[in-house]
Design a protein around this motif. Structure first.
Motif, PDB file in Angstrom:
ATOM      1  N   ALA A   1       0.855  -1.189   0.000  1.00 43.92           N
ATOM      2  CA  ALA A   1       0.000   0.000   0.000  1.00 43.92           C
ATOM      3  C   ALA A   1       0.890   1.239   0.000  1.00 43.92           C
ATOM      4  N   PHE A   2       0.569   2.182  -0.861  1.00 44.94           N
ATOM      5  CA  PHE A   2       1.231   3.484  -0.886  1.00 44.94           C
ATOM      6  C   PHE A   2       0.177   4.534  -0.584  1.00 44.94           C
ATOM      7  N   ARG A   3       0.377   5.304   0.474  1.00 42.69           N
ATOM      8  CA  ARG A   3      -0.571   6.345   0.877  1.00 42.69           C
ATOM      9  C   ARG A   3       0.034   7.707   0.530  1.00 42.69           C
TER      10      ARG A   3
ATOM     11  N   PHE B   1      -3.572  -0.673  -8.348  1.00 42.66           N
ATOM     12  CA  PHE B   1      -5.005  -0.490  -8.174  1.00 42.66           C
ATOM     13  C   PHE B   1      -5.209   0.773  -7.343  1.00 42.66           C
ATOM     14  N   VAL B   2      -6.045   1.692  -7.827  1.00 40.51           N
ATOM     15  CA  VAL B   2      -6.340   2.928  -7.090  1.00 40.51           C
ATOM     16  C   VAL B   2      -7.478   2.630  -6.123  1.00 40.51           C
ATOM     17  N   GLN B   3      -7.134   2.534  -4.852  1.00 37.80           N
ATOM     18  CA  GLN B   3      -8.144   2.285  -3.820  1.00 37.80           C
ATOM     19  C   GLN B   3      -8.940   3.561  -3.545  1.00 37.80           C
ATOM     20  N   SER B   4      -8.220   4.703  -3.516  1.00 36.32           N
ATOM     21  CA  SER B   4      -8.872   5.996  -3.275  1.00 36.32           C
ATOM     22  C   SER B   4      -7.984   7.094  -3.837  1.00 36.32           C
TER      23      SER B   4
ATOM     24  N   ASP C   1      -9.801   2.201 -10.665  1.00 38.52           N
ATOM     25  CA  ASP C   1      -8.992   2.046 -11.872  1.00 38.52           C
ATOM     26  C   ASP C   1      -7.710   1.286 -11.551  1.00 38.52           C
ATOM     27  N   SER C   2      -7.117   0.707 -12.603  1.00 35.87           N
ATOM     28  CA  SER C   2      -5.866  -0.014 -12.417  1.00 35.87           C
ATOM     29  C   SER C   2      -5.038   0.048 -13.688  1.00 35.87           C
TER      30      SER C   2
ATOM     31  N   THR D   1      -4.835   6.259  -1.788  1.00 34.10           N
ATOM     32  CA  THR D   1      -4.034   5.056  -1.575  1.00 34.10           C
ATOM     33  C   THR D   1      -3.989   4.217  -2.839  1.00 34.10           C
ATOM     34  N   LEU D   2      -2.788   3.766  -3.162  1.00 37.26           N
ATOM     35  CA  LEU D   2      -2.571   2.821  -4.249  1.00 37.26           C
ATOM     36  C   LEU D   2      -2.217   1.469  -3.646  1.00 37.26           C
ATOM     37  N   ILE D   3      -2.724   0.402  -4.233  1.00 36.38           N
ATOM     38  CA  ILE D   3      -2.340  -0.950  -3.853  1.00 36.38           C
ATOM     39  C   ILE D   3      -1.562  -1.523  -5.036  1.00 36.38           C
ATOM     40  N   ASP D   4      -0.273  -1.762  -4.804  1.00 39.43           N
ATOM     41  CA  ASP D   4       0.609  -2.278  -5.850  1.00 39.43           C
ATOM     42  C   ASP D   4       0.957  -3.733  -5.577  1.00 39.43           C
ATOM     43  N   ASN D   5       1.044  -4.492  -6.661  1.00 35.57           N
ATOM     44  CA  ASN D   5       1.505  -5.880  -6.610  1.00 35.57           C
ATOM     45  C   ASN D   5       2.753  -5.966  -7.467  1.00 35.57           C
ATOM     46  N   PHE D   6       3.761  -6.632  -6.956  1.00 35.49           N
ATOM     47  CA  PHE D   6       5.021  -6.796  -7.672  1.00 35.49           C
ATOM     48  C   PHE D   6       5.340  -8.277  -7.792  1.00 35.49           C
ATOM     49  N   THR D   7       5.790  -8.667  -8.991  1.00 33.14           N
ATOM     50  CA  THR D   7       6.270 -10.019  -9.167  1.00 33.14           C
ATOM     51  C   THR D   7       7.580  -9.968  -9.944  1.00 33.14           C
TER      52      THR D   7
END
Length: 101
Positions: free
Chosen positions: A27-29, A48-51, A69-70, A88-94
């Motif tokens: 999470a990035f706030r 993913f844009v949570q807010s 949006d994502s 807040t953004l929710i990022d996933n990294f692989t």
């Protein structure tokens, strides 16, 4: 169990929510006006844009995103964002971003 929040950039807090060698959720706030400075990394990233509202630039293409949006950032693509409205953004990294541990 999530990791503690840490300062990532001015006006940006980062919190690792879950991780495994193959995947990391973060999470990035952002405060309004804060920036995720342009950078690149070898990981595939989904955001993913949570807010909030954000202006993203990925590989020279700019677009505005809001809640729900994502986008996907390919490996090594230069990308960054400006926060237009706090959120807040929710990022996933692989694979996982070991530099965040």
């Amino acid at each position: 169990m999530p990791f503690p929040e840490v300062d990532a950039d001015p006006g940006v807090r980062r919190q690792v929510l879950a991780d495994a060698p193959e995947l990391m959720v973060v999470a990035f706030r952002f405060a309004a006006g804060a920036e995720g400075k342009p950078h690149n990394h070898p990981h595939v990233q989904s955001t993913f844009v949570q807010s909030g509202r954000f202006r993203f630039t990925v590989a020279g293409e700019t677009r505005e995103l809001g809640p729900g949006d994502s986008l996907v950032v390919p490996p090594d693509a230069v990308h960054g964002c400006t926060c237009l409205e706090a959120g807040t953004l929710i990022d996933n990294f692989t694979p996982r971003r070991d530099d965040f541990l």
